[in-house]
Design an enzyme around this catalytic site. Structure first.
Site, PDB file in Angstrom:
ATOM      1  N   LEU A  41      94.488 -25.460   5.421  1.00  9.36           N
ATOM      2  CA  LEU A  41      94.158 -26.520   6.378  1.00  9.36           C
ATOM      3  C   LEU A  41      93.804 -25.845   7.695  1.00  9.36           C
ATOM      4  CD1 LEU A  41      96.402 -29.557   7.372  1.00  9.36           C
ATOM      5  CD2 LEU A  41      96.195 -27.627   8.931  1.00  9.36           C
ATOM      6  N   ASN A  42      92.756 -26.352   8.377  1.00  8.02           N
ATOM      7  CA  ASN A  42      92.591 -25.937   9.781  1.00  8.02           C
ATOM      8  C   ASN A  42      92.408 -27.151  10.674  1.00  8.02           C
ATOM      9  OD1 ASN A  42      90.006 -25.272   8.275  1.00  8.02           O
ATOM     10  ND2 ASN A  42      89.215 -24.832  10.292  1.00  8.02           N
ATOM     11  N   ASP A  43      91.318 -27.293  11.385  1.00  7.89           N
ATOM     12  CA  ASP A  43      91.232 -28.296  12.454  1.00  7.89           C
ATOM     13  C   ASP A  43      91.562 -29.735  12.021  1.00  7.89           C
ATOM     14  OD1 ASP A  43      89.908 -26.020  13.217  1.00  7.89           O
ATOM     15  OD2 ASP A  43      87.971 -26.994  13.506  1.00  7.89           O
ATOM     16  N   GLN A  59      90.296 -30.259   8.193  1.00  9.77           N
ATOM     17  CA  GLN A  59      89.497 -29.240   7.522  1.00  9.77           C
ATOM     18  C   GLN A  59      90.333 -28.682   6.381  1.00  9.77           C
ATOM     19  OE1 GLN A  59      86.096 -27.611   8.520  1.00  9.77           O
ATOM     20  NE2 GLN A  59      86.228 -29.828   8.649  1.00  9.77           N
ATOM     21  N   TYR A 102      82.026 -29.345   8.054  1.00  9.61           N
ATOM     22  CA  TYR A 102      82.795 -28.781   9.152  1.00  9.61           C
ATOM     23  C   TYR A 102      83.299 -29.874  10.094  1.00  9.61           C
ATOM     24  CZ  TYR A 102      82.235 -23.758   8.221  1.00  9.61           C
ATOM     25  OH  TYR A 102      82.331 -22.496   7.703  1.00  9.61           O
ATOM     26  N   ARG A 161      78.195 -26.892  16.508  1.00  4.49           N
ATOM     27  CA  ARG A 161      79.017 -27.688  15.578  1.00  4.49           C
ATOM     28  C   ARG A 161      80.094 -28.514  16.273  1.00  4.49           C
ATOM     29  NH1 ARG A 161      79.809 -22.228  14.045  1.00  4.49           N
ATOM     30  NH2 ARG A 161      81.657 -21.317  15.013  1.00  4.49           N
TER      31      ARG A 161
HETATM   32  C1  FRU Z   1      87.376 -24.209  14.367  1.00  2.00           C
HETATM   33  C2  FRU Z   1      86.217 -24.181  13.394  1.00  2.00           C
HETATM   34  C3  FRU Z   1      85.125 -25.159  13.771  1.00  2.00           C
HETATM   35  C4  FRU Z   1      84.463 -25.433  12.453  1.00  2.00           C
HETATM   36  C5  FRU Z   1      85.635 -25.414  11.509  1.00  2.00           C
HETATM   37  C6  FRU Z   1      85.316 -24.935  10.134  1.00  2.00           C
HETATM   38  O1  FRU Z   1      88.554 -23.737  13.821  1.00  2.00           O
HETATM   39  O2  FRU Z   1      85.680 -22.871  13.295  1.00  2.00           O
HETATM   40  O3  FRU Z   1      84.253 -24.721  14.770  1.00  2.00           O
HETATM   41  O4  FRU Z   1      83.793 -26.655  12.436  1.00  2.00           O
HETATM   42  O5  FRU Z   1      86.609 -24.594  12.096  1.00  2.00           O
HETATM   43  O6  FRU Z   1      86.421 -25.107   9.295  1.00  2.00           O
END
Ligand code: FRU
Length: 479
Positions: A41-43, A59, A102, A161
């Site tokens: 998991l990220n953002d 994400q 993204y 993005r």
């Molecule tokens: C930030 C990022 C965003 C991108 C996303 C991809 O952590 O790099 O800029 O949209 O993660 O997962």
């Protein structure tokens, strides 16, 4: 013919089912923070409150504990405490998002939810392409992709993005994080009457005399919102050099505040301030909820910062989100407080008091792995520390006005620190959850957000004074 999006979603669900037990067996898994069902998991994305329901998308890479062609996972809640995993919102199954759906945001228009996200594409030679895309939903659960609404304008590289959309006086606005052709980070603004046709307005931040200075080569995940009479631009710049106690993480998150002129599209603003002092905080996103509060939730991770060393990888998952926090602008700065709803998790309250002189104090009944701890300080002469599970600690040195978070590095076990200067410390509120800690200082004036990975059997909580400290602690268990 089977739709590629459905095919990908099925594979992701298979992955969840296959590794459910492995993930669940991890003692580092979170109890009250959002984490992926499997994978990375990220953002946080698409944070919104609609018809009484909070939506947090994220994400998500279901197939490995590394980055790649991201999906949008989806959690909902009516109370910011109990979250339900929903069907996958977006899968990277179209030509314009085949290397990742993204980051992006959500808005509601004419009783439908619109998701704006970046379609990440790599061509055969590995060159990046970027498309800003839309998906629409009538129920907030099932989304229909509508394709590309915005192409890369001239003057920027394809590092373009993370659309964040909002409404102001009947018009729609979008900020996007990018890099200009001089390889400097920027945020650009677009305007629209209907969410589908967008007009480019240019760089948001000031140039010339009011220039923001050198803030790196790429700015990610911008968010622009009005708060307590100010306009705040929150973003995550990459490439700022460390400077004293500042900018210690590989990539930062912070904000400038001032006023956005919606006609020219330019913001007059002051300097950049980091939002968090800990090791892991990035790509936060805000929303204005139906009660009029500006809430923020962040990723408790930083891209490329020792991600491959997180011990949870052995259990097929990595990273969590922060708790939801309420934002305010007071005394020229952003203040973050845990959302008041989190109080509903409390049970088994315990209070202790102490007056320590060059000594350690441990009340074993306060030991634990998941709790909220409020420390109210009457006096600190010298240093005062709170040590968690013999792995992480927070220390205030009143002689230097220095507040320092220390932890054992999960890369090599060595001690590492993050610090900030602060004139006095009256209150420390810790949210501790198995492998994470968020400390709110003096009601959110400063926040330290970090992961930590202690020995499973060590549940200690130790207070220490070098010199004299007088304080009261209240501890609640949380579930
Ligand atoms: C930030 C990022 C965003 C991108 C996303 C991809 O952590 O790099 O800029 O949209 O993660 O997962």
């Amino acid at each position: 013919m089977i739709d590629r999006n459905d095919e990908l979603k099925e594979l992701a669900i298979k992955e969840i089912n296959e590794h459910r037990n492995t993930v669940e067996k991890d003692h580092f898994r979170s109890v009250f923070h959002l984490m992926p069902p499997v994978g990375l998991l990220n953002d946080p994305n698409g944070f919104i409150h609609w018809k009484g329901v909070y939506h947090v998308f994220f994400q998500w890479m279901p197939f490995k504990t590394d980055h790649g062609a991201k999906f949008w996972g989806h959690y909902t809640s009516t109370d910011l405490v109990n979250w339900e995993l929903q069907p996958i919102a977006l899968a990277p199954g179209d030509w314009y998002d085949k290397n990742g759906c993204y980051s992006g945001s959500a808005v509601v228009y004419e009783d439908k939810m619109y998701l704006f996200y970046t379609g990440n594409v790599k061509d055969e030679e590995g060159n990046r392409e970027t498309y800003q895309c839309v998906a629409v939903s009538e129920d907030g659960i099932h989304f229909e992709k509508k394709g590309v609404v915005l192409h890369l304008p001239e003057g920027y590289t394809p590092h373009f993005r993370d659309p964040k959309v909002w409404q102001h006086l009947g018009k729609w606005y979008m900020v996007i994080g990018t890099q200009n052709l001089n390889e400097e980070g920027r945020v650009v603004l677009f305007e629209s009457a209907n969410l589908m046709d967008w007009t480019f307005k240019g760089d948001v931040t000031a140039s010339g005399e009011e220039a923001i200075g050198d803030l790196g080569f790429m700015w990610e995940c911008p968010d622009l919102f009005e708060l307590d009479g100010k306009d705040i631009l929150l973003f995550s710049p990459q490439g700022i050099e460390p400077e004293g106690y500042l900018y210690q993480n590989i990539y930062q998150t912070g904000y400038v505040s001032g006023e956005l002129d919606y006609v020219s599209g330019k913001m007059s603003h002051g300097g950049f301030t980091e939002l968090d002092r800990g090791f892991e905080f990035y790509a936060p996103q805000t929303t204005l909820d139906e009660n009029g509060r500006r809430l923020v939730i962040g990723w408790m991770g930083v891209p490329e910062q020792a991600e491959g060393h997180h011990p949870t990888i052995a259990h097929k998952w990595i990273h969590i989100l922060t708790v939801p926090r309420e934002l305010h602008y007071e005394d020229e700065r952003l203040i973050q407080r845990p959302a008041v709803e989190l109080e509903a998790m409390r049970h088994t309250e315990m209070t202790k008091e102490a007056n320590l002189s060059n000594e350690l104090k441990q009340w074993s009944e306060l030991n634990g792995t998941v709790y909220e701890l409020l420390v109210q300080l009457e006096e600190i002469k010298g240093t005062f520390s709170v040590n968690l599970r013999n792995n992480a600690s927070l220390t205030y040195d009143s002689t230097k006005a220095l507040l320092t978070f220390k932890r054992k590095s999960f890369v090599d076990g060595r001690e590492e620190t993050r610090s900030c200067l602060i004139n006095s410390v009256k209150e420390l509120r810790f949210y501790v959850d198995s492998s994470s800690v968020e400390v709110f200082v003096n009601g959110g004036e400063e926040v330290f957000t970090s992961r930590f990975f202690p020995e499973e059997s060590n549940e200690s909580l130790v207070f220490e004074a070098v010199g004299d400290s007088k304080f009261q602690v209240t501890r609640w268990l949380l579930n």
